[in-house]
Write a protein that holds these residues in place. Structure first.
Motif, PDB file in Angstrom:
ATOM      1  N   PHE A 135       0.791  -1.227   0.000  1.00 40.92           N
ATOM      2  CA  PHE A 135       0.000   0.000   0.000  1.00 40.92           C
ATOM      3  C   PHE A 135       0.821   1.274   0.000  1.00 40.92           C
ATOM      4  O   PHE A 135       0.314   2.340  -0.275  1.00 40.92           O
ATOM      5  N   SER A 152      -2.487  -2.993  -1.362  1.00 46.01           N
ATOM      6  CA  SER A 152      -1.457  -3.989  -1.046  1.00 46.01           C
ATOM      7  C   SER A 152      -1.383  -5.081  -2.111  1.00 46.01           C
ATOM      8  O   SER A 152      -0.315  -5.656  -2.348  1.00 46.01           O
ATOM      9  N   ASP A 153      -2.506  -5.384  -2.737  1.00 48.68           N
ATOM     10  CA  ASP A 153      -2.487  -6.357  -3.843  1.00 48.68           C
ATOM     11  C   ASP A 153      -1.538  -5.869  -4.932  1.00 48.68           C
ATOM     12  O   ASP A 153      -0.770  -6.642  -5.509  1.00 48.68           O
TER      13      ASP A 153
HETATM   14  N1  ASP Z   1      -4.749  -1.443   4.194  1.00 45.94           N
HETATM   15  C1  ASP Z   1      -5.090  -0.860   2.944  1.00 45.94           C
HETATM   16  C2  ASP Z   1      -6.590  -0.847   2.738  1.00 45.94           C
HETATM   17  O1  ASP Z   1      -7.324  -1.288   3.562  1.00 45.94           O
HETATM   18  C3  ASP Z   1      -4.436  -1.532   1.782  1.00 45.94           C
HETATM   19  C4  ASP Z   1      -4.766  -2.998   1.646  1.00 45.94           C
HETATM   20  O2  ASP Z   1      -5.038  -3.681   2.615  1.00 45.94           O
HETATM   21  O3  ASP Z   1      -4.730  -3.496   0.521  1.00 45.94           O
HETATM   22  O4  ASP Z   1      -7.069  -0.350   1.744  1.00 45.94           O
END
Ligand code: ASP
Ligand code: MG
Length: 403
Positions: A135, A152-153
């Motif tokens: 992220f 994060s993906d």
């Molecule tokens: N923690 C961030 C979100 O909730 C990024 C992720 O988890 O992909 O958007």
């Protein structure tokens, strides 16, 4: 083999789960693989951080928003590195700016430009696990950026591409990619494989399992992407090229998005340039328009209907109403709508998908308000109250129900 493993928020929700994640990492290390791990913030943490920002300052500086919301992942990466070390696995955390993961400076929604992997590769080859917070990145302005919700993906896929990893495993709280949302349609089935293109449509049309940008990257860089559960030991869904899939269904999945609102301009003057001024003004206000229909004109005036994101509906209405160049009788807004889409690469070679879809909806008395199509999808806008009925009947009509 070199592997990137990504663990979502529910998979790292508490210390016990982080310990379970560490066991999965250790298993790959013990099997002789080089491993980079990407982690999300603990479940709920990012939402809480976003809320803090809103409470501190409703019109906050996006650069400071990124400073705040990027911290959730930092916590998880440190914790996982500690737990791995306790298991005797060599590991260290690498924050976005330390690698660095270079991004543009669009704070809150930055895009990854490049990743410096030289030092990471050295360490991986020495047998050290790299734990990377998802992220976050380092902007061109030398400040911390974040990649948009679910980002994060994208960190995981971009890292897999940069490291030329053999696999990118996305661990989540569901067993893979489903034909549709199993919480709404109990007969939904987990797919063994899905094409990049279909996954891209599924993600952008509302399926929340992967961030859209991550699928785009995986497709462009041919990353072998797998979505699987961190709570079960079952094979997940492989996202891959079309030629790897032997038995193709005509329709692979059905997505829906409740993040839609419909605006209708009634009695718009019908003359050249009117659409350009409506959609020009909306674009100037940075409002994204999705589906559009314009009716035939009978008396020199017409109706124009289009959809925007639900968060933008009031602003869109104002923009249209306040623009003197747009002459119309009335502007109607409707936030109680949902977009339902059937997706499948089989549509390229089979006719009749739209017919099957429209008949299935008609059978249930569901009115279609707007239609849009592309090569591999048909989307319709319907009243929100019919979401469940529509998804269930379409799932059955396209033969997707599990036995
Ligand atoms: N923690 C961030 C979100 O909730 C990024 C992720 O988890 O992909 O958007
Ligand atoms: Mg996610």
């Amino acid at each position: 083999m070199r592997i990137v493993q990504k663990f979502g928020g529910t998979s790292v929700a508490d210390i016990e789960r982080i310990q379970a994640v560490a066991q999965r990492v250790k298993a790959e290390v013990d099997a002789g693989h080089q491993v980079a791990v990407v982690v999300s913030a603990m479940a709920g943490v990012t939402n809480q951080l976003v809320e803090y920002c809103g409470a501190a300052s409703p019109m906050h500086d996006a650069r400071e928003y990124d400073v705040v919301v990027s911290t959730g992942e930092q916590v998880t990466s440190g914790l996982l590195a500690m737990v791995l070390q306790n298991l005797g696995v060599q590991a260290r955390s690498w924050l976005g700016w330390q690698i660095p993961i270079h991004t543009d400076s669009v704070h809150g929604k930055a895009r990854i430009l490049s990743i410096d992997t030289a030092e990471l590769v050295n360490r991986l080859e020495d047998g050290q696990v790299a734990v990377v917070p998802g992220f976050q990145g380092l902007g061109e302005d030398s400040r911390i950026t974040t990649l948009g919700r679910g980002g994060s993906d994208t960190t995981a896929v971009a890292l897999a591409a940069a490291l030329k990893a053999d696999r990118c495993d996305i661990y989540t709280d569901v067993e893979g990619v489903y034909t549709t949302d199993p919480r709404i349609v109990p007969a939904a089935r987990k797919l063994d494989k899905i094409t990049y293109e279909e996954m891209l449509e599924m993600a952008s049309l509302g399926a929340k399992v992967l961030q859209t940008r991550s699928v785009e990257l995986a497709m462009n860089h041919h990353v072998r992407l797998q979505v699987l559960s961190s709570f079960a030991n079952t094979p997940g869904t492989l996202v891959c090229d079309e030629d790897e899939i032997v038995e193709k269904e005509i329709v692979s999945g059905i997505a829906y998005s409740g993040d839609e609102a419909k605006l209708t301009l009634v009695g718009v003057e019908d003359r050249p340039g009117i659409a350009a001024s409506i959609f020009g003004s909306l674009a100037d206000a940075s409002i994204n328009v999705d589906m559009i229909v314009q009716n035939v004109s009978e008396d020199g005036s017409t109706d124009v209907t289009f959809t925007v994101g639900r968060a933008d509906v009031d602003r869109a209405k104002q923009v249209v109403e306040n623009d003197d160049a747009i002459v119309c009788r009335e502007v109607r807004a409707d936030g109680q709508v949902v977009k339902v889409s059937v997706i499948g690469v089989g549509m390229r070679s089979h006719v009749g998908v739209a017919k099957t879809m429209f008949e299935a909806l008609a059978d249930k008395g569901i009115n279609i308000q707007v239609i849009s199509t592309s090569e591999i999808k048909v989307s319709v806008l319907i009243a929100e109250e019919y979401t469940e009925l529509a998804l269930r009947s379409l799932h059955t009509a396209f033969g997707l129900d599990s036995e």
